[in-house]
Design a protein around this motif. Structure first.
Motif, short mmCIF file in Angstrom:
data_model
loop_
_atom_site.label_atom_id
_atom_site.label_comp_id
_atom_site.label_asym_id
_atom_site.label_seq_id
_atom_site.Cartn_x
_atom_site.Cartn_y
_atom_site.Cartn_z
N TYR A 433 0.88 -1.29 -0.02
CA TYR A 433 0.02 -0.46 -0.07
C TYR A 433 0.95 1.38 -0.22
O TYR A 433 2.27 1.12 0.54
CB TYR A 433 -0.56 -0.15 0.96
CG TYR A 433 -2.35 -0.87 1.09
CD1 TYR A 433 -3.22 -0.73 1.07
CD2 TYR A 433 -2.22 -2.32 1.55
CE1 TYR A 433 -4.85 -1.46 0.62
CE2 TYR A 433 -3.47 -2.67 1.43
CZ TYR A 433 -4.69 -2.16 0.63
OH TYR A 433 -5.34 -3.46 0.75
N SER A 434 0.64 2.33 -0.83
CA SER A 434 1.41 3.49 -1.39
C SER A 434 0.38 4.26 -0.16
O SER A 434 1.38 5.94 0.24
CB SER A 434 0.95 3.82 -2.18
OG SER A 434 0.38 4.14 -2.43
N ALA A 435 -0.39 3.99 0.11
CA ALA A 435 -1.14 5.25 1.14
C ALA A 435 -1.43 4.76 2.59
O ALA A 435 -2.39 3.20 2.30
CB ALA A 435 -2.30 5.96 0.71
N VAL A 436 -1.12 5.30 3.57
CA VAL A 436 -1.62 4.11 5.11
C VAL A 436 -1.34 5.03 6.40
O VAL A 436 -0.14 5.58 5.99
CB VAL A 436 0.08 3.00 5.28
CG1 VAL A 436 -0.17 2.16 6.84
CG2 VAL A 436 -0.49 1.66 4.37
N SER A 437 -2.49 5.08 6.84
CA SER A 437 -2.13 6.17 7.94
C SER A 437 -2.60 5.32 9.66
O SER A 437 -3.00 4.48 9.92
CB SER A 437 -3.67 7.04 7.35
OG SER A 437 -4.10 7.29 6.54
N LEU A 438 -2.42 6.25 10.20
CA LEU A 438 -2.47 6.10 11.74
C LEU A 438 -3.97 6.71 12.67
O LEU A 438 -3.73 8.06 12.52
CB LEU A 438 -1.32 5.95 12.87
CG LEU A 438 -0.12 5.08 11.88
CD1 LEU A 438 1.09 5.72 12.87
CD2 LEU A 438 -0.07 3.64 12.18
N TYR A 439 -4.41 5.40 13.07
CA TYR A 439 -5.32 6.42 14.01
C TYR A 439 -5.25 5.61 15.52
O TYR A 439 -5.44 4.48 15.56
CB TYR A 439 -6.68 5.56 13.51
CG TYR A 439 -8.07 6.13 14.50
CD1 TYR A 439 -8.32 7.25 13.89
CD2 TYR A 439 -8.71 5.45 15.50
CE1 TYR A 439 -9.73 8.01 15.03
CE2 TYR A 439 -9.06 5.63 16.46
CZ TYR A 439 -9.65 7.27 16.11
OH TYR A 439 -10.88 7.27 16.93
N GLY A 440 -5.15 6.50 16.91
CA GLY A 440 -5.32 5.87 17.99
C GLY A 440 -5.99 6.67 19.21
O GLY A 440 -6.10 7.72 18.91
N VAL A 441 -6.25 6.38 20.49
CA VAL A 441 -7.16 7.19 21.14
C VAL A 441 -6.65 6.60 22.58
O VAL A 441 -6.21 5.86 22.45
CB VAL A 441 -8.61 6.44 20.96
CG1 VAL A 441 -9.23 7.13 22.51
CG2 VAL A 441 -9.08 6.56 20.00
N SER A 442 -6.34 7.37 23.18
CA SER A 442 -5.15 7.42 24.82
C SER A 442 -3.59 6.83 24.38
O SER A 442 -3.34 7.75 22.95
CB SER A 442 -6.26 6.64 25.16
OG SER A 442 -5.91 6.57 26.69
#
Length: 589
Positions: A433-442
């Motif tokens: 994948y050329s587009a990978v993002s991160l999502y996180g809480v706390s």
């Protein structure tokens, strides 16, 4: 916000009624038949919603009585409702002068009693009982170090708590007054429930926990599960002495499970492999179903039941109106694969959600650090799947649900092995994948910022919700509870300023200006101070101005009134998913 969100559910001991409370402050009393189906609904909340009060606590205090605690500005009230035939009526309202959070309410000897806890400046916690009519209180435990409240055996006037891995049952007198000597009985294992003279206990074993029970008169502990794999986390045990059963609720391999045993140790039923999670479940009156709170990745919490006979394992929502829709209109969940990544001599578990997503991927990092990403409601994951995004739900080292050794792998190593496996997932699972993002809480937001700061070129966008960004100042400015927690978790790192800097996202402010970054925090967050996010934001802005960076997006959203809350991501889900999917890049073939 959409439909009202179910945030409280309670079933009375006789299984004849159920209370459902929503985030719009509405509250319904539902009548249940023998099978656990809803036969009638009555509104409780007309009085307090008309006055603009918010609900803090609701529970049954008898078969046909409910107590509710409401708040308006600085004042609190306790209301008692009673069901007579087909009608619910308000029979009592008292001003509540107790300044501490209420854990449970009871009606004993025709008197209201409130169980509460106080954290002293020393960090020690003490549990007491308060009578609102007399404005009189009594301590029922001494000051304890990190006690876990478990049960209130009201007829026997006993409180069950766990302290330091062992169970204690404290006894108190009939009349509240000043207490000097508080008698208690100690058990070798954590206590979980009490019915009559039987006490359910949680037995720690290698790689998990097994259920057991003992009686007040005996010293012998009977283990229910001598063979087979233990629970990774044993959440709750319910004794049913009349039926000679013990119902266990826990986590194994990242999945929520129910297993029921006879008191002689034989498995009677098991609900282990089903989509979504069913929590807080109790038996219906006919003992043929479990009634609980069901949710899945795409289904907000709803009351539901599961048959425990015949084709056991089918979850059916109860027919209760939820906002403008019936909860029977459930959405089909996305495809979920439970997978593992080899790491040294072990493995890293993760959920591959919507694995057919072709355009981009997001690594989802839960809070904790010792929580577990289950097949439970996430409006962010649901919206990402609708947008065609593949989601990797990572249960990084330190997560619960995979054994005690895995849970302890980040002891004195925050931002070490857990941050490293994020990079490995990106390279080994999502390398195409050329587009990978991160999502996180706390804690997950802390990890997202740390991973992005160390390797900014790997990530197209980062969304960090309620993070902490500087370990040193987090400890220095924390209260007694937070400081004690950090001493337990990262005590070895606290003496090494260079290590704290290396594991703090604030150190990487210059690198974080290279990624599209959205920061979200609640103004009233008492666990992860909003000042931590604001400081990082200012540092990134300063470095952007000095470097004249103009092609990256930086957003800060501070949400007034918001605390550190479960399910809070539904408040920002739409804007976060829009941010994550704004710049879409097609996966190479």
């Amino acid at each position: 916000m959409g439909n009202p969100f179910l945030n409280r559910m309670s079933v009375n001991r006789d299984r004849t009624s159920m209370i459902l409370c929503y985030d719009d402050q509405t509250c319904n009393w539902c009548e249940l038949d023998e099978a656990g189906d809803v036969q009638g609904i009555h509104a409780l909340s007309d009085d307090w919603t008309a006055r603009g009060q918010t609900v803090q606590h609701v529970q049954f205090i008898g078969t046909a009585q409910v107590a509710a605690i409401t708040r308006e500005k600085t004042e609190r009230w306790i209301h008692v409702f009673e069901k007579e035939r087909e009608h619910i009526r308000l029979i009592q309202t008292l001003s509540l002068k107790l300044p501490f959070p209420v854990m449970q309410v009871a009606c004993q000897d025709e008197r209201l009693q409130l169980l509460f806890a106080v954290r002293h400046r020393s960090g020690m916690v003490q549990i007491g009982i308060f009578e609102p009519e007399k404005e009189k209180a009594e301590w029922v435990t001494p000051e304890l170090h990190h006690p876990q409240f478990v049960f209130w055996a009201k007829p026997e006037r006993e409180i069950g708590v766990n302290v330091g891995g062992v169970g204690r049952v404290y006894s108190y007198g009939q009349d509240l007054g000043s207490s000097v000597d508080i008698p208690y009985r100690e058990y070798a294992y954590p206590v979980m429930d009490k019915q009559g003279d039987r006490i359910a206990v949680c037995i720690p074993v290698e790689q998990g926990f097994r259920p057991g029970w003992t009686s007040v008169q005996e010293e012998v502990v009977y283990e229910c599960l001598e063979q087979g794999e233990p629970f990774s986390e044993l959440i709750r045990i319910q004794l049913d002495v009349d039926q000679q059963h013990i119902l266990c609720e826990g986590i194994l391999h990242g999945k929520w499970q129910y297993v029921q045993y006879t008191l002689d140790g034989e498995p009677a039923l098991g609900l282990c492999d089903y989509p979504g999670t069913l929590t807080q479940a109790v038996h219906s009156r006919d003992k043929q179903s479990l009634i609980g709170k069901f949710e899945s990745i795409v289904t907000a919490p709803v009351p539901a039941k599961c048959r425990t006979s015949g084709s056991f394992g089918t979850i059916a929502p109860l027919s209760v109106r939820h906002g403008e829709a019936m909860v029977s209109d459930l959405v089909q969940p996305p495809e979920i694969k439970y997978r593992q990544l080899c790491y040294g001599n072990g493995f890293i578990p993760y959920m591959d959600i919507h694995p057919t997503g072709q355009e981009q991927a997001v690594i989802y990092l839960h809070g904790g650090p010792h929580n577990c990403l289950l097949d439970s409601y996430s409006p962010v994951i649901s919206r990402l799947c609708e947008a065609g995004v593949r989601v990797i739900g990572l249960n990084y080292p330190g997560s619960s649900g995979f054994g005690s050794e895995y849970k302890q792998r980040i002891q004195n190593d925050w931002g070490g092995v857990d941050a490293d496996v994020i990079r490995l997932i990106r390279e080994q699972v999502l390398g195409s994948y050329s587009a990978v993002s991160l999502y996180g809480v706390s804690y997950g937001a802390y990890l997202a910022l740390l991973a992005a700061g160390r390797n900014p070129k790997l990530w197209s966008a980062v969304v960090a919700c309620a993070p902490f960004t500087d370990l040193s100042s987090l400890y220095a400015g924390g209260g007694a509870k937070l400081r004690s927690f950090l001493q337990t978790e990262i005590g070895g790192l606290l003496q090494d300023e260079s290590a704290l800097r290396e594991r703090s996202p604030l150190t990487y402010a210059s690198a974080l200006r290279e990624v599209n970054l959205q920061l979200i925090h609640g103004r009233n967050d008492q666990l992860c101070p909003v000042e931590q996010t604001e400081h990082l934001y200012r540092e990134i802005l300063y470095r952007e101005e000095s470097a004249e960076v103009t092609d990256r997006q930086l957003e800060l959203h501070i949400i007034d009134e918001l605390q550190h809350e479960v399910y809070a991501e539904r408040i920002w889900a739409e804007q976060s998913v829009l941010f994550l999917t704004r710049n879409r890049v097609t996966q190479p073939g």
